[in-house]
Enzyme design. Structure first.
Site, PDB file in Angstrom:
ATOM      1  N   ASP A  16       0.856  -1.183   0.000  1.00  0.00           N
ATOM      2  CA  ASP A  16       0.000   0.000   0.000  1.00  0.00           C
ATOM      3  C   ASP A  16       0.897   1.239   0.000  1.00  0.00           C
ATOM      4  O   ASP A  16       1.668   1.456   0.944  1.00  0.00           O
ATOM      5  CB  ASP A  16      -0.903  -0.012   1.239  1.00  0.00           C
ATOM      6  CG  ASP A  16      -2.009   1.026   1.170  1.00  0.00           C
ATOM      7  OD1 ASP A  16      -2.177   1.646   0.098  1.00  0.00           O
ATOM      8  OD2 ASP A  16      -2.700   1.217   2.187  1.00  0.00           O
ATOM      9  N   ASP A 112      -2.714   2.504  -6.161  1.00  0.00           N
ATOM     10  CA  ASP A 112      -1.705   2.558  -5.107  1.00  0.00           C
ATOM     11  C   ASP A 112      -1.648   1.348  -4.189  1.00  0.00           C
ATOM     12  O   ASP A 112      -0.942   1.375  -3.173  1.00  0.00           O
ATOM     13  CB  ASP A 112      -1.906   3.823  -4.267  1.00  0.00           C
ATOM     14  CG  ASP A 112      -3.255   3.843  -3.565  1.00  0.00           C
ATOM     15  OD1 ASP A 112      -4.150   3.093  -3.971  1.00  0.00           O
ATOM     16  OD2 ASP A 112      -3.410   4.623  -2.608  1.00  0.00           O
ATOM     17  N   GLU A 113      -2.344   0.271  -4.504  1.00  0.00           N
ATOM     18  CA  GLU A 113      -2.223  -0.916  -3.665  1.00  0.00           C
ATOM     19  C   GLU A 113      -2.482  -2.186  -4.452  1.00  0.00           C
ATOM     20  O   GLU A 113      -3.191  -2.186  -5.465  1.00  0.00           O
ATOM     21  CB  GLU A 113      -3.142  -0.839  -2.448  1.00  0.00           C
ATOM     22  CG  GLU A 113      -4.627  -0.836  -2.765  1.00  0.00           C
ATOM     23  CD  GLU A 113      -5.486  -0.903  -1.503  1.00  0.00           C
ATOM     24  OE1 GLU A 113      -5.174  -1.707  -0.593  1.00  0.00           O
ATOM     25  OE2 GLU A 113      -6.480  -0.161  -1.434  1.00  0.00           O
TER      26      GLU A 113
END
Length: 368
Positions: A16, A112-113
């Site tokens: 993350d 983003d993860e």
């Protein structure tokens, strides 16, 4: 001598990125570094919504999905910038390239993860903890950004672990520690448990995983429906979901937040024309048809509703999408309600119909 066997556990990493949009802006703009930065809609005029906030801004209580005007009240000296999604997408692609050095089993959840299954890693490192450390180091060295990682035997626990030591954290929860970890976890921290469910749990005297563990599967199912079985399993560390590198598209959508609140039906329908065209183009690109068309409406007071209509056969033509969205809008339209956002989505997908066009048209006449 008696033969012994070891349980084969998966090696799952959840990566993350830390305050991703804000961190990119601070990396690229030295004047933003060390300052409370908000990426999202600007607070001027009607105001927008926070997409993400730097850790300096989070210290003032600012968080994603918060109205920008409220964020400004919490931190009057905060800096506000609009998001640069193309830049974030390009960096996300580079992050994915780093992941792919170690495994092809990558399930992105957003820009983003992502989950990674490194049970059998490409470089034969063997240690998921070591791989997570190397990935974090590569992101920091090559992209000048930080990421937090959770490492465990399944997706749920890995995701919970990645949030523990943020920012720039790394947390490993091994097989023997999983149940103890879940027992101490507050119910509000459970991934997938929203505010309403968390409040319901607290009223039932359920404050931690240990409290949930005291209830039988039948009791949890009576109180929480299908989710009850999931809660029963997850507090025992059971999560058999595989990392899916090619997740099936469940829905396809487009939406727009307007520069000013819309008050007339004519304005709203004009915006739906544009949004429907975006959805139509995306359907063609992915070669998809959907049976369910959903209209999303967010009012000026931030109240949000959805209305949908389902069809007996999948549809993908612009006329049907547009006409249905407008029909759903007219059903809900009230002159006293101003609208700040409209969105259209298609779901319940089927394959595109390959029959001759004449036959398709005949079928679509039956939809109305």
């Amino acid at each position: 001598m008696e033969a012994t066997s070891e349980i084969a556990y998966r090696k799952i990493i959840h990566i993350d990125m830390d305050a991703f949009y804000a961190s990119v802006e601070q990396r690229d703009n030295p004047e933003y570094r060390g300052k409370p930065l908000v990426v999202g809609g600007l607070p001027e005029g009607r105001g927008g919504v926070v997409a993400t906030a730097s850790y300096e801004a989070r210290g003032f209580g600012i968080h994603s999905a918060m109205p920008s005007k409220q964020a400004l009240k919490l931190c009057p000296h905060a800096l506000f910038v609009r998001p640069r999604f193309e830049a974030y997408k390009e960096i996300s692609r580079k992050i994915r390239e780093i992941f792919s050095r170690y495994t092809d089993l990558i399930e992105p959840l957003s820009l983003d993860e992502a989950y990674l299954d490194v049970t059998q890693d490409k470089l034969h490192i063997g240690s998921a903890l070591e791989i997570a450390w190397q990935i974090k180091a590569a992101i920091k060295d090559e992209l000048k950004l930080t990421a937090s990682a959770g490492v465990s035997i399944n997706k749920f626990v890995a995701k919970m672990a990645s949030d523990i030591n943020k920012p720039d954290g790394l947390k490993f929860i091994g097989p023997s520690s999983v149940e103890a970890f879940m027992e101490t976890l507050p119910v509000a921290k459970f991934y997938g448990v929203g505010k309403v469910t968390a409040e319901k749990m607290k009223k039932m005297g359920l404050f931690t995983g240990a409290d949930i563990k005291n209830l039988s599967e039948a009791e949890l199912s009576r109180s929480f429906g299908k989710s009850g079985r999931f809660y029963y399993q997850i507090v025992r560390g059971i999560d058999d979901r595989e990392v899916q590198p090619h997740r099936e598209t469940k829905s396809l959508a487009a939406e727009d937040t307007f520069a000013y609140d819309l008050s007339t039906l004519e304005e709203m329908e004009a915006e739906l024309d544009k949004i429907a065209k975006l959805v139509y183009d995306r359907l063609l690109k992915k070669n998809l048809k959907g049976r369910t068309i959903t209209l999303k409406i967010k009012y000026s007071n931030f109240k949000q509703i959805t209305r949908n209509k389902s069809f007996p056969v999948p549809v993908a033509d612009l006329e049907t999408i547009n006409a249905t969205a407008k029909q759903l809008l007219r059903i809900t339209f009230m002159e006293t309600h101003r609208i700040r956002l409209l969105g259209i989505s298609l779901s319940n997908f089927g394959e595109l119909d390959t029959r001759p066009k004449g036959k398709i048209g005949a079928d679509q006449l039956k939809l109305f």
